[in-house]
Design a protein around this motif. Sequence first.
Motif, short mmCIF file in Angstrom:
data_model
loop_
_atom_site.label_atom_id
_atom_site.label_comp_id
_atom_site.label_asym_id
_atom_site.label_seq_id
_atom_site.Cartn_x
_atom_site.Cartn_y
_atom_site.Cartn_z
N ALA A 105 0.84 -1.19 0.00
CA ALA A 105 0.00 0.00 0.00
C ALA A 105 0.88 1.25 0.00
O ALA A 105 0.63 2.21 -0.72
CB ALA A 105 -0.93 0.00 1.21
N ALA A 106 1.95 1.21 0.80
CA ALA A 106 2.87 2.35 0.86
C ALA A 106 3.51 2.60 -0.50
O ALA A 106 3.61 3.74 -0.96
CB ALA A 106 3.95 2.10 1.92
N VAL A 107 3.91 1.52 -1.16
CA VAL A 107 4.53 1.67 -2.48
C VAL A 107 3.54 2.31 -3.45
O VAL A 107 3.88 3.24 -4.18
CB VAL A 107 4.99 0.30 -3.02
N LEU A 132 13.15 8.79 -3.29
CA LEU A 132 13.32 8.71 -1.84
C LEU A 132 12.16 7.96 -1.18
O LEU A 132 12.34 7.04 -0.40
CB LEU A 132 13.41 10.13 -1.29
N LEU A 133 10.95 8.39 -1.55
CA LEU A 133 9.75 7.78 -0.96
C LEU A 133 9.67 6.31 -1.33
O LEU A 133 9.34 5.47 -0.50
CB LEU A 133 8.50 8.52 -1.46
N THR A 134 10.00 6.01 -2.59
CA THR A 134 9.94 4.62 -3.03
C THR A 134 10.96 3.78 -2.26
O THR A 134 10.70 2.63 -1.91
CB THR A 134 10.19 4.52 -4.53
N GLY A 135 12.10 4.39 -1.98
CA GLY A 135 13.11 3.70 -1.18
C GLY A 135 12.57 3.32 0.18
O GLY A 135 12.73 2.19 0.65
N ILE A 136 11.88 4.26 0.80
CA ILE A 136 11.31 4.00 2.12
C ILE A 136 10.27 2.88 2.02
O ILE A 136 10.25 1.95 2.83
CB ILE A 136 10.67 5.28 2.70
N ALA A 137 9.44 2.96 0.98
CA ALA A 137 8.42 1.93 0.79
C ALA A 137 9.08 0.57 0.58
O ALA A 137 8.62 -0.45 1.09
CB ALA A 137 7.53 2.29 -0.40
N ALA A 138 10.19 0.55 -0.17
CA ALA A 138 10.88 -0.71 -0.44
C ALA A 138 11.41 -1.30 0.86
O ALA A 138 11.34 -2.51 1.08
CB ALA A 138 12.02 -0.48 -1.42
N VAL A 139 11.93 -0.44 1.73
CA VAL A 139 12.42 -0.94 3.02
C VAL A 139 11.28 -1.56 3.81
O VAL A 139 11.42 -2.62 4.41
CB VAL A 139 13.09 0.21 3.82
N SER A 140 10.10 -0.91 3.76
CA SER A 140 8.98 -1.47 4.52
C SER A 140 8.54 -2.80 3.93
O SER A 140 8.11 -3.70 4.64
CB SER A 140 7.82 -0.47 4.59
N GLY A 172 8.41 -6.43 5.64
CA GLY A 172 7.27 -7.34 5.47
C GLY A 172 7.74 -8.73 5.08
O GLY A 172 7.23 -9.73 5.58
N GLY A 173 8.72 -8.79 4.18
CA GLY A 173 9.25 -10.08 3.73
C GLY A 173 9.90 -10.84 4.86
O GLY A 173 9.70 -12.05 5.01
#
Lengths: 276, 411
Positions: free
Chosen positions: B34-36, B288-296, B300-301
């Motif tokens: 959802a964040a992504v 930047l935002l996508t990076g944060i989403a990727a970390v989340s 999750g993984g």
Amino acid sequence: MSQDSPVEQGRDGRRTVPVIEISELRKTYGTGEAAVEAIRGLDLVVEEGEFLSVMAPSGSGKSTLMHIIGCLDTPTSGRYRLAGRDVSNLDEAELARIRNRYIGFVFQQFHLLRHLTAVSNVELPLVYAGLNPTDRRVRAIEALRRVGLADRMHHRPTQLSGGQQQRVAIARALVTDPTVILADEPTGNLDSASSEEVLGWFGEFHRAGRTVVLITHEPDVAKVASRVVRMRDGVVVGDGPPELIFVGTGTTFAGATLTEQPQDGSEPSGGSAGHR
Amino acid sequence: MMSLRETLRASIEAIATHRSRSLLTVLGILIGIAAVIITVGLGEGSQAKVTAAVSSLGSNLLVVSPGSSTGTGGVRGGLGSASTLTLADATALASHLDAPDISAVAPVVQKNEAMSAGGNTWSAPVIGTTPPYLGIRSRQISFGSFITSADVTSANEVAILGTEVSAELFPGQNPVGQTININGSSFSVIGLLASAGSSATTNQDDQVIVPITTAQSLLVGGRSGTSVDQILLQAKSQNSISAAYQEANALLLQAHQITTPSAADFTITPETQLLTTATSVSKTLTFLLTGIAAVSLLVGGIGVMNIMLVSVTERIAEIGLRKALGATPRAILRQFLTEALLLGLAGGILGVVLGIGASLIVPKLTSNPVALSVPAIIGAVVVAAGIGLTFGVYPASRAARLAPIDALRGD
Ligand SMILES: Nc1ncnc2c1ncn2[C@@H]1O[C@H](COP(=O)(O)OP(=O)(O)OP(=O)(O)O)[C@@H](O)[C@H]1O
Ligand SMILES: [Mg+2]
């Protein structure tokens, strides 16, 4: 395959292949200081159609033997032929296929899957055999009918009594038409009435021509078989029909076929690990 | 051999049996996805906004401004001229023979002026230009008409108003046919521009357009009569922008008698360059935002792996039994991988639903546009399934490697 009568010898004197043929079997758990030799040079031949019980006190290596006979574990050394095929050195996947085809297990703890109904539990071995859902269902229902539980097929294990659960497990062992039914303390968790009933089923399968190997520490259970093998400390110490094995008291044996396992002494590595 | 359908069924059964645990597993992925979707949507939304704003300035546009972009060079000019660009330059550039890739040319002078009409006063940029300006800037006339060549030739005192100027000077009235006073001269209003909103830098509705000749003589006093602030060029098409650039450059160098291109006293800026500068900012933000989403998503993984490992431990007896009944290590591996894949997929789909929901709400709360893109959504679901699968490998192979006797001893 003739299932009508127990066959130990072919009609014209020619021997049929034994179902189980074990020679000089050894199983050691662990290594070095911590090594435990659970089976120390055991020989055993079981012919098709026999009803055999293996009786021994706790810790004698019964379960170890059962695991090897059932292809759940491999021996440290020695030879094991199942239905004529050497299975001592197969890999996990091959052993899995052998178990599926040749062995029907009955465990002390039933080992039914809680989230599946009785009939789905019985179907499990057929799933791994690759049978289609319709045939599976038909055969599972037929197996449940044979143990008198067709009316409970949609019940889950928690909705069944211990005796009924063990009957479901027996149906599961039967459903693949295995070469050997292998039961380890099948009555260990049952009351006497249920025990008798379960043992009755094994007698019935035997009369129908199946090979049954029953593992127990209780003489009362062992004697329902037509042949009793006594084990102690990983070796066979007696072998014969229950009338001969259980002469006199039920706990001390005076078998005519008592064997002393002479190989044990002749083999240098023999019992030494255990006597150290 | 267990068929795919069987494996799927067994996995769904297992997931359904441990419903709350499955839900928790899914939650990590769900939030990540959802964040992504929201961040990518926000990024694309703001980028689309910037693109729209820049292209509202006119399409295939090149802007010629006075002064060198490459340092001071030789100081040209003299005779008090404030600008090195003239109307003659604009005329030269408009030649279809010499500059076949330039389709329209509009010289521009611009100055802030005080203006009044009736009792109302206002101050706004006054733009002096020629008829092609309307097309180059992609503007529209909603009432009346635009300036004509005749207006330019005879320096008529006519004006076209932006909607905001009109609203200030003639509230609630149609300004066409009225008269306004700019810097002491009176102009008759002949047209009203359609609203174009704000571009990245200017409010396009707060301006007044007059013929360039009129502006030069009446308004931008003090300057040399023929100098202009900018010349707007429109290339024939997107593909001819660079050809148009070359032609304009060559023509102006020649007109200004400059032999070394680096000494040019003008600068030509293609619109694409404006676009690039503007979008690079929002791209950085998106990255930047996508990076944060990727970390989340990564977190999750790891959650999936964690809970799958617990699941394997908890189901040791089941695994042992399945093996005893004939399940090969591969069948067990496949079952647990399928479970992980399904959990990831479920997380992905639920995450997309949540993301779409949020992207409908976010613009209402923050006025930031969120652009939902189908490839991003499909990508998110695929990534979620991939994460489930990837982080399921370790637990699944552990399950597959369990020795059946150890597993059966479980209870
Ligand atoms: N995985 C193992 N690692 C080490 N030692 C083991 C292992 N499994 C069994 N043993 C040892 O091997 C010997 C035989 O064990 P086994 O379980 O075969 O006995 P059993 O006859 O089945 O006993 P019981 O009647 O109590 O079930 C015992 O001394 C036991 O401690
Ligand atoms: Mg045991």
